[in-house]
Design an enzyme around this catalytic site. Structure first.
Site, PDB file in Angstrom:
ATOM      1  N   HIS A 175      -5.627  -3.428   5.385  1.00 45.37           N
ATOM      2  CA  HIS A 175      -5.049  -3.808   4.100  1.00 45.37           C
ATOM      3  C   HIS A 175      -6.147  -4.329   3.178  1.00 45.37           C
ATOM      4  O   HIS A 175      -5.998  -5.350   2.516  1.00 45.37           O
ATOM      5  CB  HIS A 175      -3.964  -4.865   4.302  1.00 45.37           C
ATOM      6  CG  HIS A 175      -3.220  -5.226   3.047  1.00 45.37           C
ATOM      7  ND1 HIS A 175      -2.584  -4.280   2.259  1.00 45.37           N
ATOM      8  CD2 HIS A 175      -3.012  -6.419   2.441  1.00 45.37           C
ATOM      9  CE1 HIS A 175      -2.019  -4.886   1.234  1.00 45.37           C
ATOM     10  NE2 HIS A 175      -2.273  -6.182   1.315  1.00 45.37           N
ATOM     11  N   ASP A 221       0.835  -1.202   0.000  1.00 44.40           N
ATOM     12  CA  ASP A 221       0.000   0.000   0.000  1.00 44.40           C
ATOM     13  C   ASP A 221       0.872   1.255   0.000  1.00 44.40           C
ATOM     14  O   ASP A 221       0.570   2.243  -0.677  1.00 44.40           O
ATOM     15  CB  ASP A 221      -0.924   0.010   1.216  1.00 44.40           C
ATOM     16  CG  ASP A 221      -1.897  -1.157   1.214  1.00 44.40           C
ATOM     17  OD1 ASP A 221      -2.323  -1.572   0.130  1.00 44.40           O
ATOM     18  OD2 ASP A 221      -2.220  -1.645   2.311  1.00 44.40           O
TER      19      ASP A 221
END
Length: 283
Positions: free
Chosen positions: A170, A143
């Site tokens: 996530h 990310d």
């Protein structure tokens, strides 16, 4: 095959490791792939290949860092939650083996859904009496890598100089890029902020759909995993200022777990949660 290439990329990037042990669930042709690893890695990096549950002990014994990417990838139309029934069992078994054969190791989990597999891993370690919340991390580095890439492209910045902390979880809307904390400092319009946040949150789905059933992110995930593992190893060796975001148990936000900024450099190889010292302004 794609996972073997990803493992090759990951291993090539681990310059701080002295040795790497790789476990595959199926024999097939994987021994040949890891022969390639042994032929192509740095001279000081020893690579050993292990197959299946029977070789788990040999793979894990003496490990100080365990990275778990095992499991099935997402396919078009699947969410990370759809992977839960399969990947949760795989993570339970592997973490159970870690508790038995290398209970003091740092464990970094890539297997999705990370928001669920990390809490499961914590319960396994608790049941074995070896749980240390400072040593169990969900790898959310991809990310951060994506956020850095997208912001650098949008603002014409040198990617090597860009750092965007990403906290939360996530998966989808739980991924929270702190664009206000971007280094170097840049400004975003409301439209830019909304578009960048949405693209960072949905980047995994973008890859899954582009691969049209051939899997999810592999090489980019290998790069992100290698970055996280390298930072961990360097921190264990005393390298200062090794910061990464990861999904950990945390009381900072008032929730049981979430991605936080970590200082990977701590005494006795302990991971210490940095209480968002870089996050001085409102999100």
């Amino acid at each position: 095959r794609h996972h073997s290439f990803a493992a090759l990329a990951l291993t090539q990037l681990l310059t701080a490791a002295a040795s790497v042990a790789v476990l595959h669930r199926l024999r097939q042709k994987h021994s040949a792939y890891y022969l390639v690893l042994r032929h192509t890695t740095y001279l000081y990096l020893q690579v050993s290949a292990h197959v299946g549950d029977a070789e788990l002990e040999a793979c894990l014994k003496g490990c100080e860092l365990v990275v778990i990417p095992a499991g099935v990838p997402r396919k078009p139309g699947m969410t990370r939650d759809d992977l839960f029934n399969i990947n949760a069992g795989i993570v339970m078994n592997l973490v159970g083996a870690v508790a038995k054969h290398c209970p003091n190791a740092i464990v970094e989990i890539i297997s999705n859904p990370v928001n669920s597999t990390v809490p499961i891993a914590s319960e396994v370690l608790k049941a074995a009496g070896v749980y240390d919340p400072r040593k169990l991390l969900g790898v959310t580095t991809l990310d951060v890598v994506r956020a850095n890439t997208f912001v650098a492209a949008a603002k014409g910045l040198d990617l090597k100089e860009v750092d965007v902390p990403v906290i939360g979880g996530h998966a989808g809307a739980t991924i929270l890029p702190l664009l206000s904390q971007t280094v170097p400092s840049v400004s975003f319009s409301d439209a830019e902020r909304k578009a960048l946040t949405q693209r960072i949150q949905e980047a995994g789905t973008e890859v899954v759909e582009a691969k049209a059933g051939a899997g999810s992110a592999t090489l980019s995930m290998a790069y992100a995993a290698a970055r996280m593992a390298e930072s961990t190893l360097l921190g264990m060796q005393g390298e200062p200022n090794m910061y990464e975001c990861a999904f950990v148990q945390s009381d900072v936000s008032g929730t049981a777990a979430g991605a936080s900024l970590l200082n990977m450099t701590c005494s006795s190889w302990q991971l210490c949660v940095d209480a968002f010292e870089r996050m001085q302004t409102p999100v």
